[in-house]
Design a protein around this motif. Structure first.
Motif, PDB file in Angstrom:
ATOM      1  N   THR A 157      -9.455  -3.267  -8.654  1.00 17.77           N
ATOM      2  CA  THR A 157      -8.889  -2.759  -7.408  1.00 17.77           C
ATOM      3  C   THR A 157      -9.509  -3.496  -6.231  1.00 17.77           C
ATOM      4  O   THR A 157     -10.528  -4.176  -6.369  1.00 17.77           O
ATOM      5  CB  THR A 157      -9.151  -1.254  -7.255  1.00 17.77           C
ATOM      6  N   VAL A 158      -8.919  -3.340  -5.075  1.00 15.19           N
ATOM      7  CA  VAL A 158      -9.433  -3.975  -3.860  1.00 15.19           C
ATOM      8  C   VAL A 158     -10.839  -3.454  -3.523  1.00 15.19           C
ATOM      9  O   VAL A 158     -11.717  -4.258  -3.175  1.00 15.19           O
ATOM     10  CB  VAL A 158      -8.445  -3.777  -2.693  1.00 15.19           C
TER      11      VAL A 158
ATOM     12  N   THR B 166      -6.380   1.648 -13.441  1.00 16.96           N
ATOM     13  CA  THR B 166      -6.464   0.230 -13.107  1.00 16.96           C
ATOM     14  C   THR B 166      -7.901  -0.252 -13.223  1.00 16.96           C
ATOM     15  O   THR B 166      -8.838   0.449 -12.866  1.00 16.96           O
ATOM     16  CB  THR B 166      -5.961  -0.011 -11.670  1.00 16.96           C
TER      17      THR B 166
ATOM     18  N   LEU C 133     -10.702   6.469  -6.897  1.00 19.68           N
ATOM     19  CA  LEU C 133      -9.278   6.148  -7.050  1.00 19.68           C
ATOM     20  C   LEU C 133      -8.839   6.344  -8.490  1.00 19.68           C
ATOM     21  O   LEU C 133      -9.604   6.741  -9.353  1.00 19.68           O
ATOM     22  CB  LEU C 133      -9.020   4.708  -6.603  1.00 19.68           C
ATOM     23  N   ASP C 134      -7.597   6.013  -8.743  1.00 17.66           N
ATOM     24  CA  ASP C 134      -7.010   6.156 -10.069  1.00 17.66           C
ATOM     25  C   ASP C 134      -7.791   5.333 -11.100  1.00 17.66           C
ATOM     26  O   ASP C 134      -8.090   4.171 -10.878  1.00 17.66           O
ATOM     27  CB  ASP C 134      -5.552   5.692 -10.017  1.00 17.66           C
ATOM     28  N   GLN C 135      -8.099   5.928 -12.223  1.00 18.18           N
ATOM     29  CA  GLN C 135      -8.923   5.280 -13.235  1.00 18.18           C
ATOM     30  C   GLN C 135      -8.130   4.389 -14.186  1.00 18.18           C
ATOM     31  O   GLN C 135      -8.714   3.767 -15.057  1.00 18.18           O
ATOM     32  CB  GLN C 135      -9.666   6.349 -14.052  1.00 18.18           C
TER      33      GLN C 135
ATOM     34  N   HIS D  81     -13.830   3.022  -5.131  1.00 14.36           N
ATOM     35  CA  HIS D  81     -13.224   2.549  -6.382  1.00 14.36           C
ATOM     36  C   HIS D  81     -13.291   3.626  -7.463  1.00 14.36           C
ATOM     37  O   HIS D  81     -12.331   3.834  -8.205  1.00 14.36           O
ATOM     38  CB  HIS D  81     -13.922   1.279  -6.867  1.00 14.36           C
TER      39      HIS D  81
END
Length: 59
Positions: free
Chosen positions: A29-30, A26, A22-24, A19
């Motif tokens: 996230t899943v 959002t 990944l892109d910050q 998490h």
């Protein structure tokens, strides 16, 4: 710590790291949801491991 608690701890740690990598932009996230679920299962496994005692002596 039991094997299941160790497994849930590792899964929660890995999904938390995923998490964060990944892109910050959002918030939800899943991998974050998976981290929360595995963290809760880790806590339940720790509690269950404390309550279940194994008596190796058969009486």
């Amino acid at each position: 710590m039991s094997k299941s608690a160790t497994g849930f701890f590792i899964l929660a740690l890995l999904s938390g790291i995923l998490h964060l990598s990944l892109d910050q932009d959002t918030m939800l996230t899943v991998p974050l949801i998976a981290c929360v679920v595995f963290g809760a299962l880790f806590m339940l496994a720790l509690i269950a491991g404390r309550r279940i005692k194994f008596d190796p002596v058969l009486r």
